[in-house]
Design an enzyme around this catalytic site. Structure first.
Site, PDB file in Angstrom:
ATOM      1  N   THR A   1      -4.577  -6.373 -18.381  1.00 46.47           N
ATOM      2  CA  THR A   1      -5.782  -7.087 -17.960  1.00 46.47           C
ATOM      3  C   THR A   1      -5.784  -7.351 -16.452  1.00 46.47           C
ATOM      4  O   THR A   1      -4.748  -7.668 -15.878  1.00 46.47           O
ATOM      5  CB  THR A   1      -5.874  -8.428 -18.716  1.00 46.47           C
ATOM      6  OG1 THR A   1      -5.863  -8.153 -20.117  1.00 46.47           O
ATOM      7  CG2 THR A   1      -7.138  -9.191 -18.357  1.00 46.47           C
ATOM      8  N   GLU A   2      -6.965  -7.209 -15.874  1.00 43.23           N
ATOM      9  CA  GLU A   2      -7.139  -7.527 -14.450  1.00 43.23           C
ATOM     10  C   GLU A   2      -8.294  -8.503 -14.321  1.00 43.23           C
ATOM     11  O   GLU A   2      -9.086  -8.656 -15.266  1.00 43.23           O
ATOM     12  CB  GLU A   2      -7.439  -6.245 -13.657  1.00 43.23           C
ATOM     13  CG  GLU A   2      -6.307  -5.240 -13.737  1.00 43.23           C
ATOM     14  CD  GLU A   2      -6.542  -4.007 -12.865  1.00 43.23           C
ATOM     15  OE1 GLU A   2      -7.512  -4.003 -12.058  1.00 43.23           O
ATOM     16  OE2 GLU A   2      -5.749  -3.057 -13.005  1.00 43.23           O
TER      17      GLU A   2
ATOM     18  N   HIS B   1      -7.425 -35.127 -40.992  1.00 45.64           N
ATOM     19  CA  HIS B   1      -6.585 -36.184 -40.411  1.00 45.64           C
ATOM     20  C   HIS B   1      -7.417 -37.289 -39.755  1.00 45.64           C
ATOM     21  O   HIS B   1      -6.854 -38.279 -39.276  1.00 45.64           O
ATOM     22  CB  HIS B   1      -5.632 -35.593 -39.367  1.00 45.64           C
ATOM     23  CG  HIS B   1      -4.451 -34.880 -39.950  1.00 45.64           C
ATOM     24  ND1 HIS B   1      -4.560 -33.699 -40.654  1.00 45.64           N
ATOM     25  CD2 HIS B   1      -3.126 -35.184 -39.955  1.00 45.64           C
ATOM     26  CE1 HIS B   1      -3.351 -33.309 -41.043  1.00 45.64           C
ATOM     27  NE2 HIS B   1      -2.474 -34.188 -40.644  1.00 45.64           N
TER      28      HIS B   1
ATOM     29  N   GLU C   1      -5.322  -9.750 -26.991  1.00 51.31           N
ATOM     30  CA  GLU C   1      -5.160  -8.451 -27.666  1.00 51.31           C
ATOM     31  C   GLU C   1      -6.485  -7.987 -28.275  1.00 51.31           C
ATOM     32  O   GLU C   1      -6.544  -7.449 -29.367  1.00 51.31           O
ATOM     33  CB  GLU C   1      -4.002  -8.504 -28.679  1.00 51.31           C
ATOM     34  CG  GLU C   1      -2.694  -8.835 -27.963  1.00 51.31           C
ATOM     35  CD  GLU C   1      -1.430  -8.510 -28.741  1.00 51.31           C
ATOM     36  OE1 GLU C   1      -1.460  -7.637 -29.613  1.00 51.31           O
ATOM     37  OE2 GLU C   1      -0.400  -9.135 -28.432  1.00 51.31           O
TER      38      GLU C   1
HETATM   39  C1  LIG Z   1      -3.191 -16.826 -22.900  1.00 48.55           C
HETATM   40  C2  LIG Z   1      -3.551 -15.420 -22.647  1.00 48.55           C
HETATM   41  C3  LIG Z   1      -2.574 -14.444 -22.732  1.00 48.55           C
HETATM   42  C4  LIG Z   1      -2.896 -13.120 -22.465  1.00 48.55           C
HETATM   43  N1  LIG Z   1      -1.900 -12.187 -22.466  1.00 48.55           N
HETATM   44  C5  LIG Z   1      -2.164 -10.944 -22.006  1.00 48.55           C
HETATM   45  C6  LIG Z   1      -1.119 -10.002 -21.802  1.00 48.55           C
HETATM   46  O1  LIG Z   1       0.067 -10.288 -22.064  1.00 48.55           O
HETATM   47  N2  LIG Z   1      -1.407  -8.811 -21.271  1.00 48.55           N
HETATM   48  C7  LIG Z   1      -2.682  -8.461 -20.950  1.00 48.55           C
HETATM   49  O2  LIG Z   1      -2.893  -7.370 -20.469  1.00 48.55           O
HETATM   50  N3  LIG Z   1      -3.714  -9.316 -21.160  1.00 48.55           N
HETATM   51  C8  LIG Z   1      -3.478 -10.550 -21.654  1.00 48.55           C
HETATM   52  N4  LIG Z   1      -4.503 -11.447 -21.838  1.00 48.55           N
HETATM   53  C9  LIG Z   1      -5.862 -11.027 -21.534  1.00 48.55           C
HETATM   54  C10 LIG Z   1      -6.761 -10.918 -22.754  1.00 48.55           C
HETATM   55  O3  LIG Z   1      -6.405  -9.818 -23.512  1.00 48.55           O
HETATM   56  C11 LIG Z   1      -8.195 -10.891 -22.252  1.00 48.55           C
HETATM   57  O4  LIG Z   1      -8.486 -12.183 -21.809  1.00 48.55           O
HETATM   58  C12 LIG Z   1      -9.158 -10.422 -23.280  1.00 48.55           C
HETATM   59  O5  LIG Z   1      -8.987  -9.062 -23.543  1.00 48.55           O
HETATM   60  C13 LIG Z   1     -10.597 -10.669 -22.881  1.00 48.55           C
HETATM   61  O6  LIG Z   1     -10.854 -10.261 -21.575  1.00 48.55           O
HETATM   62  P1  LIG Z   1     -11.588 -11.250 -20.565  1.00 48.55           P
HETATM   63  O7  LIG Z   1     -10.833 -12.504 -20.567  1.00 48.55           O
HETATM   64  O8  LIG Z   1     -11.732 -10.560 -19.266  1.00 48.55           O
HETATM   65  O9  LIG Z   1     -12.980 -11.502 -21.204  1.00 48.55           O
HETATM   66  P2  LIG Z   1     -14.294 -10.597 -21.064  1.00 48.55           P
HETATM   67  O10 LIG Z   1     -13.980  -9.190 -21.364  1.00 48.55           O
HETATM   68  O11 LIG Z   1     -14.956 -10.894 -19.774  1.00 48.55           O
HETATM   69  O12 LIG Z   1     -15.162 -11.164 -22.242  1.00 48.55           O
HETATM   70  C14 LIG Z   1     -15.955 -12.355 -22.161  1.00 48.55           C
HETATM   71  C15 LIG Z   1     -16.766 -12.482 -23.440  1.00 48.55           C
HETATM   72  O13 LIG Z   1     -17.650 -11.367 -23.554  1.00 48.55           O
HETATM   73  C16 LIG Z   1     -17.442 -10.675 -24.754  1.00 48.55           C
HETATM   74  N5  LIG Z   1     -17.659  -9.257 -24.540  1.00 48.55           N
HETATM   75  C17 LIG Z   1     -17.184  -8.466 -23.548  1.00 48.55           C
HETATM   76  N6  LIG Z   1     -17.591  -7.206 -23.703  1.00 48.55           N
HETATM   77  C18 LIG Z   1     -18.331  -7.179 -24.833  1.00 48.55           C
HETATM   78  C19 LIG Z   1     -19.043  -6.166 -25.531  1.00 48.55           C
HETATM   79  N7  LIG Z   1     -19.039  -4.887 -25.104  1.00 48.55           N
HETATM   80  N8  LIG Z   1     -19.713  -6.496 -26.649  1.00 48.55           N
HETATM   81  C20 LIG Z   1     -19.712  -7.767 -27.100  1.00 48.55           C
HETATM   82  N9  LIG Z   1     -19.061  -8.769 -26.476  1.00 48.55           N
HETATM   83  C21 LIG Z   1     -18.371  -8.477 -25.368  1.00 48.55           C
HETATM   84  C22 LIG Z   1     -16.013 -10.974 -25.109  1.00 48.55           C
HETATM   85  O14 LIG Z   1     -15.773 -10.771 -26.482  1.00 48.55           O
HETATM   86  C23 LIG Z   1     -15.898 -12.417 -24.689  1.00 48.55           C
HETATM   87  O15 LIG Z   1     -16.465 -13.226 -25.688  1.00 48.55           O
HETATM   88  C24 LIG Z   1      -4.226 -12.764 -22.150  1.00 48.55           C
HETATM   89  C25 LIG Z   1      -5.194 -13.747 -22.094  1.00 48.55           C
HETATM   90  C26 LIG Z   1      -4.876 -15.056 -22.325  1.00 48.55           C
HETATM   91  C27 LIG Z   1      -5.955 -16.083 -22.210  1.00 48.55           C
END
Ligand SMILES: Cc1cc2nc3c(=O)[nH]c(=O)nc-3n(C[C@H](O)[C@H](O)[C@H](O)COP(=O)(O)OP(=O)(O)OC[C@H]3O[C@@H](n4cnc5c(N)ncnc54)[C@H](O)[C@@H]3O)c2cc1C
Lengths: 379, 254
Positions: free
Chosen positions: A126-127, A338, A363
């Site tokens: 993720t970026e 609760h 994930e």
């Molecule tokens: C605590 C934590 C641990 C993590 N660990 C890791 C890790 O170890 N390695 C790693 O690489 N990443 C990690 N992540 C990243 C995580 O996988 C991403 O946050 C996740 O994939 C969502 O990406 P985003 O946060 O950019 O949300 P976005 O992609 O910006 O999504 C925002 C909202 O829009 C929705 N959305 C986006 N595109 C669509 C679409 N085409 N259709 C419908 N809805 C859509 C999403 O479902 C979400 O509700 C972690 C995140 C957290 C918070």
């Protein structure tokens, strides 16, 4: 059709339960409050053989099937979702790609210390601008002699601040579309790798999450995983099996929420009788038990398919989205059962409700899982 | 280098026993486990074998389906199991169990030390150990909380109501141990996976002399019930006086 676990699987579940009761339950509230990484527990998990469960014995793993591993994640997550996730992100997302796509040399070099828990792994995909849309990533890797030079910023990397070995992804040829991304193994002491912002979280607070910044980060050419251009394929493969782990984690959290709720409902007296005698509460418990069983069977089926060498992508997504959403729903209900006490720090359900939320996000969000399932159904 | 044999019982885990509608015990939800004190017995056998060389093995009497218990026991360190099993071995009395163990051991199974738990965590009759020693004609030391082994001589620290008794015996000997003796290890994943590959020697009813018929008839096993006669007393001098009197009347205090 057979719903029975093997004796080994039952014993692993039982031993992980005992491990969690002995080493994790006593500190779970403390590490949630402080956000401390339970390094001592992770080391102990390694000693006991739980940090590389489904990988071959020759690389230091325990050689179990995936189902046994998922059962262990459920049991550990029941005590502490953060610790369960540390084990699962390490096992599924960091060791998985090395085991599945690494060369013999890479496996021999990187897997043994990871499987023994002497090294901790992380997965940095993720970026800031690329979450659900992986292809929006901007990190690049350029071959310079015998080395790749990585530039870019990864975010939300679980285990980021404490990992020894990273699996990361970068464009080697942006013009080649999804075939232009490659995967790399990056040791933490690679020059130009820096741990950036360390995030404070709502839940799974003892899991460490940070940015990982690559600035002219140089790694040997030999650390390319699975050939140039196979990055996207590797990432998707990781998610397929990683999601089984998250589904198991969600079941563990929900199971804990239900057990807390049952115990509390039998004890809490209002209107002259335990609230468990109220039909409204009974129905909540009935729904919890039913949904938990559904979610458990879904992740067990996905793991079983994987163990049989059958396709399981859709089933893993089903297990993940259903498990995560039922976990969120019922951990909220557990707080409701609760009453006010559920809203106060120190009650386990307060932590469980905060921990539950992440299962719907990482994930692949629930929406991303539905995309996978729909793509499979509408093909 | 002593051969150490350890007896264990596979029992219903009390955490899953419910009380049925008629006050009887409902075991249908029960998971089974190695009886708690027997985990200490296994641990002590394995520790002694580790410290002094020699071998540690387990022996159990049970139903043919109780194979998970064998793996559980072997994952805790012993290198071999003896499994006396038959579909007829349901709710055996301590005397019957001891006869079966003695017959199998006489078959022969090598031993210098036999270790049992102080009692089983289901019936807690505390009889199998002493009865087995009697049948084998070897000394028996019960409630042992510490063992020192010097060659063929063993010093046991026995816990008793009066205090501690330190006893010296020559091998062979049978010990029953109390939980203070050690902290049973938690098997690692690899121990669990390796357990199924260790040798198991089976005995069935046909291999052994027939056992005496049960001497006891169990009429019922009921869940314990607690009757509370909730009475409220006022929080003043008179109320306290009344409470004390009530406790005296009921015999709770003298
Ligand atoms: C605590 C934590 C641990 C993590 N660990 C890791 C890790 O170890 N390695 C790693 O690489 N990443 C990690 N992540 C990243 C995580 O996988 C991403 O946050 C996740 O994939 C969502 O990406 P985003 O946060 O950019 O949300 P976005 O992609 O910006 O999504 C925002 C909202 O829009 C929705 N959305 C986006 N595109 C669509 C679409 N085409 N259709 C419908 N809805 C859509 C999403 O479902 C979400 O509700 C972690 C995140 C957290 C918070």
């Amino acid at each position: 059709m057979d719903f029975k676990l093997t004796e080994e699987q039952e014993l692993v579940k039982q031993n992980m339960r005992e491990f969690a009761q002995k080493y994790v339950d006593p500190i779970a509230a403390e590490i949630d409050e402080s956000g401390r990484f339970p390094a001592e527990v992770v080391a102990k998990l390694g000693e006991m053989g739980y940090m590389g469960m489904p990988y071959p014995v020759q690389y230091g793993g325990a050689g179990t099937d995936y189902l046994t591993y998922a059962l262990a994640v459920e049991e550990l997550s029941k005590s502490c979702a953060a610790t369960g996730f540390t084990m699962s992100v390490h096992t599924s997302l960091a060791l998985g790609p090395i085991n599945n796509f690494g060369s013999e040399e890479q496996k021999k070099k990187f897997l043994p210390p990871l499987c023994q828990g002497k090294h901790l792994g992380a997965f940095a995909l993720t970026e800031p601008g690329a979450g659900t849309d992986v292809s929006a990533a901007t990190t690049t890797a350029v071959l310079d002699g015998d080395e790749y030079v990585l530039n870019g910023t990864k975010t939300f990397t679980s285990n980021g601040p404490v990992a020894d070995t990273f699996v990361t992804f970068a464009w080697t040829d942006k013009s080649a579309g999804s075939k232009g991304m490659s995967a790399f193994i990056v040791p933490k002491d690679a020059s130009g790798l820096r741990v950036g912002e360390h995030f404070m979280k709502m839940g799974i607070r003892a899991s460490q999450t940070s940015e990982i910044i690559f600035k002219d980060c140089r790694i040997p050419k030999a650390n390319l995983l699975g050939g140039e251009g196979s990055g996207m394929k590797i990432a998707m493969n990781c998610f397929d099996h990683g999601r089984i782990g998250i589904a198991a984690q969600a079941v563990g959290i929900a199971q804990a929420a239900m057990e807390e709720s049952i115990a509390y409902a039998k004890e809490r007296v209002q209107f002259g009788k335990p609230i468990s005698k109220q039909q409204a509460v009974q129905w909540w418990i009935a729904d919890m038990a039913t949904d938990i069983d559904c979610a458990r069977f879904l992740y067990m089926r996905a793991a079983w398919l994987k163990d049989q060498g059958l396709p399981f992508t859709k089933e893993a997504s089903m297990a993940k989205v259903f498990g995560a959403e039922m976990c969120m729903k019922h951990s909220i209900k557990a707080v409701q059962i609760h009453g006010g006490y559920g809203y106060i720090k120190g009650q386990k359900v307060e932590r469980l409700m905060r921990d539950a939320k992440i299962t719907e996000i990482y994930e692949g969000t629930s929406e991303a899982q539905r995309m996978v399932i729909a793509n499979n159904m509408l093909r | 280098m002593p051969d150490i044999l350890c007896c264990y019982k596979w029992v219903a885990d009390e955490a899953y026993i419910r009380s049925g509608s008629g006050g009887d015990l409902d075991l249908s939800m029960a998971d089974y486990k190695i009886s708690d004190y027997d985990k200490n017995a296994i641990e002590e056998a394995v520790l002694l074998a580790e410290q002094h060389g020699g071998t540690a093995a387990v022996i159990t009497v049970g139903l043919p389906d109780d194979t998970k218990g064998i793996k559980d026991a072997l994952s805790r360190g012993p290198e071999k199991a003896y499994f006396i099993n038959d579909p007829a071995f349901v709710d055996l009395e301590p005397a019957q169990t001891a006869s079966l163990l003695a017959a199998a051991i006489a078959s022969p199974i090598p031993y210098d030390i036999i270790i049992c738990g102080e009692g089983s965590s289901d019936l807690y009759a505390q009889q199998v150990g002493p009865r087995l020693a009697e049948k084998l004609g070897i000394p028996c030391l019960c409630y042992v909380q510490k063992v020192e082994l010097n060659g063929s001589e063993l010093i046991a620290h026995r816990k008793s109501d009066e205090g501690l008794e330190v006893v010296k015996v020559s091998l062979p000997v049978l010990l029953t141990v109390v939980p203070d003796i050690n902290n049973p290890r938690l098997p690692g994943l690899r121990d669990t996976l390796a357990a199924g590959k260790k040798p198991v020697v089976e005995f069935t009813a046909e291999d052994l002399p027939s056992i005496d018929t049960a001497a006891l008839a169990t009429t019922a096993t009921k869940a314990a019930t607690i009757k509370r006669n909730s009475r409220l007393f006022d929080a003043d001098a008179a109320g306290i006086e009344e409470l004390v009197q009530e406790l005296k009347n009921s015999g709770a205090i003298a």
